[in-house]
Design a protein around this motif. Structure first.
Motif, PDB file in Angstrom:
ATOM      1  N   LEU A 145     109.795  61.364  13.642  1.00  0.00           N
ATOM      2  CA  LEU A 145     110.745  61.621  14.769  1.00  0.00           C
ATOM      3  C   LEU A 145     111.122  60.271  15.423  1.00  0.00           C
ATOM      4  O   LEU A 145     110.504  59.354  15.362  1.00  0.00           O
ATOM      5  CB  LEU A 145     109.905  62.149  15.940  1.00  0.00           C
ATOM      6  N   GLU A 168     112.087  62.555  22.018  1.00  0.00           N
ATOM      7  CA  GLU A 168     112.704  63.825  22.814  1.00  0.00           C
ATOM      8  C   GLU A 168     112.065  65.125  22.330  1.00  0.00           C
ATOM      9  O   GLU A 168     111.839  65.981  23.171  1.00  0.00           O
ATOM     10  CB  GLU A 168     114.246  63.832  22.672  1.00  0.00           C
ATOM     11  N   GLU A 169     111.750  65.416  20.986  1.00  0.00           N
ATOM     12  CA  GLU A 169     111.374  66.330  20.687  1.00  0.00           C
ATOM     13  C   GLU A 169     109.574  66.770  20.801  1.00  0.00           C
ATOM     14  O   GLU A 169     109.237  67.548  20.242  1.00  0.00           O
ATOM     15  CB  GLU A 169     111.440  66.822  19.028  1.00  0.00           C
ATOM     16  N   THR A 187     103.772  64.620  13.104  1.00  0.00           N
ATOM     17  CA  THR A 187     105.098  64.703  13.477  1.00  0.00           C
ATOM     18  C   THR A 187     106.204  64.252  12.854  1.00  0.00           C
ATOM     19  O   THR A 187     107.334  64.111  12.956  1.00  0.00           O
ATOM     20  CB  THR A 187     105.081  63.929  14.846  1.00  0.00           C
TER      21      THR A 187
END
Length: 437
Positions: free
Chosen positions: A362, A403-404, A359
């Motif tokens: 983020l 949020e992603e 990820t």
């Protein structure tokens, strides 16, 4: 060969001298007389099949000391009518090998094939091992190497690909008993031992036939009024030191056995392998480091005291030293073996680490970011943060994920030990979270 290595013929005489060591006088004259390696020398074994076919491939014999590697190699050459050229990697250089290869080529011209036996072949470095390749490939020699070390670690892949690795087993009690019986037949008298002492003598050999026969020779040489019992035998003979190299395969085999015995909750086996390592001279702090790792990897939150016990054992050993401090290591070992097992924390770490790499960078949600400056407050850092202690049940059920990113599950507790209670708490909080969303 005799010109290059004048002692070689003496080291492997066709007929052992009657004044030679007992182990040499009892060397088998036929492959079928070799004890303890029937899985190789029998009619269905690799060696039995090669002899039946009358042709050998290159071989690497891997096995403990005193299991017959040299003897089998010599008998193999005899069985298929090959010249037997024995060398030791400890005493042989590249120049010596070139002379042997040249002599082998000369004999090949008159139809005489050469079996080159290399004892301790793992002691040759990588470039020296590469030197065998062209002579093996063109049939100048059939290479038979002997090693006590794992060939996967010690020999070149190119050399291994051209040879068959055959594993010799440590001699079991039945095979060692046969050797003692042969020694008694040769000496025409029984060993001066009680039955219990005879068993102790065999056990002390640790699977090494040569060592056993050397001990028997000592016993035949002493004049005793009555048979020795185990205590008297121990006082007379030197105690055999366990085979254990801290930086080689024996080290990794035993720590693996200890770890898996602990994981399998077999405290008796775990204590045995712990004893094997410490008695053989392993550094206690190394063992403690592995126990600490085990406490987190295989027990984790099923019993958090496991890690505490291991660290306490480390402190106790630092304080007391050997041998007194070793009892604390035993206590930690037994605690780990008898504790409930869970690798949930270990699996959670691997999953979380993978997710973190996948990820990237983020941002956490704004509501759980600190806002030490006015600007950060103005752009929403910390806005609408729910302080859990002010919420009912001390649980807000707020969102803590970027949020992603959708919430993920890394840690799944087991139903063993304390983790069973942890699982109940997690289920309770999940229910509250669902009600408040």
């Amino acid at each position: 060969m005799a010109d290059l290595f004048p002692d070689a013929a003496k080291a492997h005489p066709a007929t052992p001298s009657p004044d030679g060591p007992l182990a040499d006088r009892l060397r088998p004259a036929r492959l079928e007389d070799v004890v303890g390696q029937e899985h190789l020398t029998g009619t269905e074994g690799a060696i039995g099949r090669m002899v039946a076919a009358g042709r050998l491939s290159s071989i690497i014999f891997w096995g403990p000391p005193g299991t017959g590697k040299t003897t089998i190699s010599r008998l193999l050459a005899d069985a298929v009518g090959m010249r037997f050229e024995p060398v030791s990697a400890v005493f042989t250089g590249v120049a010596d090998l070139k002379k042997i290869f040249a002599a082998a080529r000369d004999h090949a011209k008159i139809g005489q094939r050469t079996l080159l036996f290399v004892d301790e072949i793992h002691r040759f470095n990588r470039s020296q091992q590469d030197g065998f390749l062209p002579y093996v490939e063109d049939g100048t020699i059939t290479l038979v190497g002997a090693t006590t070390e794992n060939p996967s670690f010690e020999l070149n892949a190119a050399l291994l690909s051209r040879a068959q690795v055959l594993i010799l087993r440590r001699l079991d009690s039945a095979a060692l008993e046969k050797l003692l019986a042969r020694a008694e037949t040769l000496m025409e008298r029984a060993l001066p031992l009680t039955p219990a002492a005879r068993e102790a003598l065999i056990a002390s050999a640790d699977g090494d036939g040569r060592f056993l026969l050397n001990q028997a020779e000592t016993l035949f040489a002493v004049d005793l009024a009555e048979p020795l019992d185990p205590a008297a035998l121990s006082a007379l003979l030197h105690r055999r030191v366990a085979v254990y190299d801290k930086d080689r395969e024996g080290h990794y085999n035993l720590i693996s056995a200890l770890h898996k015995s602990l994981r399998g909750s077999d405290c008796q086996a775990a204590l045995y392998y712990l004893a094997r390592m410490l008695v053989a001279g392993e550094e206690p702090l190394y063992v403690l480091r592995r126990l600490v790792r085990f406490a987190s990897e295989d027990i984790g939150l099923a019993d958090p005291q496991a890690l505490v016990q291991c660290l306490a054992a480390k402190d106790a050993y630092d304080f007391l030293g050997s041998p007194e401090g070793e009892l604390a290591i035993v206590q930690a070992c037994l605690y780990l073996a008898t504790a409930p097992k869970s690798n949930a924390a270990y699996k959670a770490q691997k999953a979380a680490w993978k997710s973190a790499k996948d990820t990237g960078s983020l941002m956490p949600p704004a509501n759980i970011l600190n806002a030490p400056t006015k600007l950060m407050k103005d752009i929403g850092y910390g806005a609408n943060y729910a302080y859990d202690h002010d919420a009912p049940e001390g649980f807000s059920g707020d969102n803590y994920w970027p949020e992603e990113m959708r919430p993920a599950t890394f840690y799944t507790p087991t139903d063993r030990g304390l983790e069973k209670r942890i699982a109940e708490r997690m289920a309770y909080w999940n229910d509250l979270r669902l009600k408040r969303t």
